[in-house]
Design a protein around this motif. Sequence first.
Motif, PDB file in Angstrom:
ATOM      1  N   PHE A 114     -61.742   2.884 -16.626  1.00  0.00           N
ATOM      2  CA  PHE A 114     -62.175   4.016 -15.674  1.00  0.00           C
ATOM      3  C   PHE A 114     -61.960   3.397 -14.123  1.00  0.00           C
ATOM      4  CE2 PHE A 114     -65.103   5.403 -18.991  1.00  0.00           C
ATOM      5  CZ  PHE A 114     -65.148   6.788 -18.806  1.00  0.00           C
ATOM      6  N   LEU A 145     -67.267  10.995 -13.207  1.00  0.00           N
ATOM      7  CA  LEU A 145     -66.534   9.736 -13.148  1.00  0.00           C
ATOM      8  C   LEU A 145     -66.877   8.557 -12.327  1.00  0.00           C
ATOM      9  CD1 LEU A 145     -63.603   8.443 -13.803  1.00  0.00           C
ATOM     10  CD2 LEU A 145     -62.811   9.661 -11.889  1.00  0.00           C
ATOM     11  N   TRP A 204     -63.803   0.028 -20.920  1.00  0.00           N
ATOM     12  CA  TRP A 204     -64.466   0.771 -20.356  1.00  0.00           C
ATOM     13  C   TRP A 204     -64.381   0.402 -18.733  1.00  0.00           C
ATOM     14  CZ3 TRP A 204     -68.315   4.624 -21.939  1.00  0.00           C
ATOM     15  CH2 TRP A 204     -69.065   5.324 -20.743  1.00  0.00           C
ATOM     16  N   SER A 262     -59.830   6.085 -11.921  1.00  0.00           N
ATOM     17  CA  SER A 262     -60.319   6.423 -10.576  1.00  0.00           C
ATOM     18  C   SER A 262     -59.340   6.175  -9.574  1.00  0.00           C
ATOM     19  CB  SER A 262     -61.736   5.551 -10.339  1.00  0.00           C
ATOM     20  OG  SER A 262     -62.736   5.856 -11.248  1.00  0.00           O
ATOM     21  N   CYS A 269     -69.695   7.011 -14.508  1.00  0.00           N
ATOM     22  CA  CYS A 269     -68.767   5.878 -15.355  1.00  0.00           C
ATOM     23  C   CYS A 269     -68.170   4.486 -15.145  1.00  0.00           C
ATOM     24  CB  CYS A 269     -68.208   7.079 -16.317  1.00  0.00           C
ATOM     25  SG  CYS A 269     -68.572   8.254 -17.351  1.00  0.00           S
ATOM     26  N   THR A 270     -67.679   4.897 -13.925  1.00  0.00           N
ATOM     27  CA  THR A 270     -67.033   3.713 -13.355  1.00  0.00           C
ATOM     28  C   THR A 270     -68.016   2.844 -12.802  1.00  0.00           C
ATOM     29  OG1 THR A 270     -65.261   5.264 -12.628  1.00  0.00           O
ATOM     30  CG2 THR A 270     -65.365   2.941 -11.404  1.00  0.00           C
TER      31      THR A 270
END
Length: 248
Positions: free
Chosen positions: A133, A43, A129, A137, A46-47
């Motif tokens: 994210f 995660l 995106w 989060s 991706c962030t």
Amino acid sequence: MHNFELFGIEHLLTLLAIAALGSVLIVLYRSHAKLGKPLRYGLAFCTLLSYPLQIAVASISSHSIGVASALPLHLCDLAAIVAGIALITRSQKMAELAYFWGLAGTLQGLLTPNIHQGFPSSVYISFFWNHGFVVISALFLPLAMGWRPRPKAHWQVFGLTQFYLVLALLVNFELGTNFGYLHHKPDTASLLDYFPSWPGYILVLELTCLVLFFLLSLPFSRKSEKSAFSAPPGKEIQDPLTKFLELP
């Protein structure tokens, strides 16, 4: 390429997909201990990838990168950076910024995106995106990792937000950018449409920000003996980077 439609079918499906992904990640983290670290680091990756992804998309679509694309001074870009750091290091300071900025600011971007192109354009994908994210989060920290902000953390985050506001205003006036939408309102539908014209809407935005921060702190208002982060059994959450990022 068709235009983006606010709360159209693709917008609603995208919001539903983000909500579903966040829910699955939270449930998996809480129910499968062995998946904890891979999920958390995945995660975070991706962030943190969201800002480079936006730069790549801007470069490809316009064949050049302007100042507004090169500097990570939109609040959502900063929220992505601090959220990624918080997930990796379990830094209390970074987690507080990610939580309040993500849910008070970035969530607004998900609901009223400042884009013109619809799915499956690269602009559409990179925008959701990034914002998706960050919001995932911000929810993952308390709901999966057991984190919670310190008492009156919303005041500290609001204070740090003032530094961002001053910096963004100075950069906007110097470079003609619109970081934080503090130079002018976005040209797409947003909450700012209901606020006064510039510069009055900045003051209303400040008040709205403070109210949202306060509301986001309410779920954690009850005192507890638990730590700010739930540490794995028999392990202390200590590392040099985390210590460096913590407030005294």
